[in-house]
Design a protein around this motif. Sequence first.
Motif, PDB file in Angstrom:
ATOM      1  N   THR A   1      14.534  12.443   3.823  1.00 23.93           N
ATOM      2  CA  THR A   1      15.067  13.691   3.268  1.00 23.93           C
ATOM      3  C   THR A   1      14.207  14.901   3.626  1.00 23.93           C
ATOM      4  N   VAL A   2      13.019  14.676   4.126  1.00 26.74           N
ATOM      5  CA  VAL A   2      12.124  15.771   4.501  1.00 26.74           C
ATOM      6  C   VAL A   2      12.610  16.372   5.821  1.00 26.74           C
ATOM      7  N   PRO A   3      12.717  17.709   5.908  1.00 23.05           N
ATOM      8  CA  PRO A   3      13.167  18.317   7.162  1.00 23.05           C
ATOM      9  C   PRO A   3      12.310  17.857   8.345  1.00 23.05           C
ATOM     10  N   GLY A   4      12.964  17.492   9.432  1.00 32.14           N
ATOM     11  CA  GLY A   4      12.274  17.053  10.632  1.00 32.14           C
ATOM     12  C   GLY A   4      11.749  15.631  10.563  1.00 32.14           C
ATOM     13  N   SER A   5      12.179  14.872   9.574  1.00 25.17           N
ATOM     14  CA  SER A   5      11.684  13.507   9.405  1.00 25.17           C
ATOM     15  C   SER A   5      12.027  12.633  10.605  1.00 25.17           C
ATOM     16  N   PRO A   6      11.063  11.841  11.080  1.00 29.38           N
ATOM     17  CA  PRO A   6      11.357  10.917  12.168  1.00 29.38           C
ATOM     18  C   PRO A   6      12.227   9.740  11.708  1.00 29.38           C
ATOM     19  N   PHE A   7      12.455   9.624  10.410  1.00 29.43           N
ATOM     20  CA  PHE A   7      13.241   8.520   9.870  1.00 29.43           C
ATOM     21  C   PHE A   7      14.700   8.880   9.596  1.00 29.43           C
ATOM     22  N   LYS A   8      15.071  10.143   9.841  1.00 33.14           N
ATOM     23  CA  LYS A   8      16.425  10.600   9.508  1.00 33.14           C
ATOM     24  C   LYS A   8      17.498   9.799  10.256  1.00 33.14           C
ATOM     25  N   THR A   9      17.322   9.577  11.539  1.00 34.30           N
ATOM     26  CA  THR A   9      18.321   8.843  12.319  1.00 34.30           C
ATOM     27  C   THR A   9      18.464   7.418  11.796  1.00 34.30           C
TER      28      THR A   9
ATOM     29  N   HIS B   1       0.790  -1.240   0.000  1.00 32.11           N
ATOM     30  CA  HIS B   1       0.000   0.000   0.000  1.00 32.11           C
ATOM     31  C   HIS B   1       0.819   1.285   0.000  1.00 32.11           C
ATOM     32  N   GLY B   2       2.088   1.191   0.321  1.00 29.74           N
ATOM     33  CA  GLY B   2       2.939   2.374   0.330  1.00 29.74           C
ATOM     34  C   GLY B   2       2.976   3.061   1.679  1.00 29.74           C
ATOM     35  N   LEU B   3       3.977   3.911   1.819  1.00 31.96           N
ATOM     36  CA  LEU B   3       4.217   4.625   3.069  1.00 31.96           C
ATOM     37  C   LEU B   3       3.527   5.983   3.098  1.00 31.96           C
TER      38      LEU B   3
ATOM     39  N   GLU C   1       5.931   5.813  13.591  1.00 34.81           N
ATOM     40  CA  GLU C   1       7.300   5.855  13.091  1.00 34.81           C
ATOM     41  C   GLU C   1       8.171   4.802  13.778  1.00 34.81           C
ATOM     42  N   ALA C   2       8.029   4.663  15.106  1.00 36.28           N
ATOM     43  CA  ALA C   2       8.801   3.652  15.839  1.00 36.28           C
ATOM     44  C   ALA C   2       8.426   2.253  15.358  1.00 36.28           C
ATOM     45  N   MET C   3       7.176   2.044  15.038  1.00 35.64           N
ATOM     46  CA  MET C   3       6.719   0.751  14.525  1.00 35.64           C
ATOM     47  C   MET C   3       7.397   0.452  13.185  1.00 35.64           C
ATOM     48  N   LEU C   4       7.446   1.446  12.316  1.00 33.45           N
ATOM     49  CA  LEU C   4       8.045   1.241  11.000  1.00 33.45           C
ATOM     50  C   LEU C   4       9.547   0.973  11.118  1.00 33.45           C
ATOM     51  N   VAL C   5      10.233   1.715  11.969  1.00 26.26           N
ATOM     52  CA  VAL C   5      11.661   1.492  12.163  1.00 26.26           C
ATOM     53  C   VAL C   5      11.897   0.093  12.735  1.00 26.26           C
ATOM     54  N   ALA C   6      11.089  -0.322  13.694  1.00 30.36           N
ATOM     55  CA  ALA C   6      11.221  -1.674  14.262  1.00 30.36           C
ATOM     56  C   ALA C   6      11.000  -2.732  13.181  1.00 30.36           C
ATOM     57  N   ALA C   7      10.032  -2.509  12.313  1.00 26.93           N
ATOM     58  CA  ALA C   7       9.767  -3.459  11.226  1.00 26.93           C
ATOM     59  C   ALA C   7      10.964  -3.535  10.281  1.00 26.93           C
ATOM     60  N   LEU C   8      11.537  -2.401   9.948  1.00 28.04           N
ATOM     61  CA  LEU C   8      12.700  -2.388   9.067  1.00 28.04           C
ATOM     62  C   LEU C   8      13.905  -3.062   9.716  1.00 28.04           C
ATOM     63  N   GLU C   9      14.060  -2.885  11.014  1.00 26.97           N
ATOM     64  CA  GLU C   9      15.181  -3.517  11.719  1.00 26.97           C
ATOM     65  C   GLU C   9      15.106  -5.041  11.606  1.00 26.97           C
ATOM     66  N   THR C  10      13.898  -5.585  11.557  1.00 33.42           N
ATOM     67  CA  THR C  10      13.779  -7.042  11.438  1.00 33.42           C
ATOM     68  C   THR C  10      14.216  -7.530  10.070  1.00 33.42           C
ATOM     69  N   GLN C  11      14.269  -6.645   9.096  1.00 35.47           N
ATOM     70  CA  GLN C  11      14.601  -7.005   7.723  1.00 35.47           C
ATOM     71  C   GLN C  11      16.050  -6.715   7.363  1.00 35.47           C
TER      72      GLN C  11
ATOM     73  N   LEU D   1      12.015   0.146   2.507  1.00 37.29           N
ATOM     74  CA  LEU D   1      13.241   0.847   2.879  1.00 37.29           C
ATOM     75  C   LEU D   1      13.484   2.038   1.968  1.00 37.29           C
ATOM     76  N   LEU D   2      13.285   1.862   0.667  1.00 41.99           N
ATOM     77  CA  LEU D   2      13.481   2.973  -0.266  1.00 41.99           C
ATOM     78  C   LEU D   2      12.510   4.120   0.030  1.00 41.99           C
ATOM     79  N   GLN D   3      11.279   3.803   0.413  1.00 38.59           N
ATOM     80  CA  GLN D   3      10.316   4.845   0.773  1.00 38.59           C
ATOM     81  C   GLN D   3      10.765   5.578   2.033  1.00 38.59           C
ATOM     82  N   VAL D   4      11.273   4.834   3.009  1.00 38.06           N
ATOM     83  CA  VAL D   4      11.740   5.447   4.259  1.00 38.06           C
ATOM     84  C   VAL D   4      12.949   6.337   3.992  1.00 38.06           C
ATOM     85  N   LEU D   5      13.871   5.878   3.155  1.00 36.82           N
ATOM     86  CA  LEU D   5      15.026   6.710   2.823  1.00 36.82           C
ATOM     87  C   LEU D   5      14.583   8.006   2.145  1.00 36.82           C
ATOM     88  N   GLY D   6      13.596   7.915   1.272  1.00 36.73           N
ATOM     89  CA  GLY D   6      13.051   9.124   0.651  1.00 36.73           C
ATOM     90  C   GLY D   6      12.398  10.034   1.677  1.00 36.73           C
ATOM     91  N   ALA D   7      11.629   9.439   2.586  1.00 38.21           N
ATOM     92  CA  ALA D   7      10.957  10.229   3.622  1.00 38.21           C
ATOM     93  C   ALA D   7      11.960  10.873   4.571  1.00 38.21           C
TER      94      ALA D   7
END
Length: 192
Positions: free
Chosen positions: A111-119, A24-26, A53-63, A103-109
């Motif tokens: 780049t947005v200032p203040g993104s919770p995914f930057k770290t 479905h996309g991010l 955001e924490a849920m998505l990062v946790a999901a990515l960490e499993t991958q 992951l590619l969607q998160v990396l794109g996200a």
Amino acid sequence: MPRPLDHARRADLLEGVIAYIAEHGLAELSLRPLADYLGTSSRMLIHYFGTKEAMLVAALETQRPDIPALFSGIDSAEILRERLSASFAINTEGQFAPSLPVLLQVLGAATVPGSPFKTYATEAIEVLVTAMTSSLNRIDPTLPDPEASATLLISGMRGLIQDWWITADTSRVHRAVDLLIAQAIPTRQPPI
């Protein structure tokens, strides 16, 4: 007293999160439809993960593959070239294929200032560049700027994999992967 976490259920939810976002996309991710898809409630998702955001990062960490292990033991340019070429297939057809678009969607996200995914994105890139730099240093300690070469390879591969996910042009992209690898990895071996 808060309900204790069911770690098996949490792991199942994380697997479902990756599948949902891959389908479905991010961009339009909302907890209610995600919770329906997962057979739970948005309240339970918050209980397990705190934030979307924490849920998505946790999901990515499993991958995330064990990046240092992928590059360990590489002591020749030929082995590194083979491993990188194989990584294209792994990322487009193998076990990480379902999570890569996420992951590619998160990396794109990121780049947005203040993104919770930057770290998360910064750390993911740093792990890759560090492992690749170490490999390049082992292959040729005289390489003028192994970190820049590692950055070129990591960013180039990521861009080519993203190109493939968008266009599905396997032949063109695989030729470009081979060209990038051939140009970025030194062909000479250091003296023994």
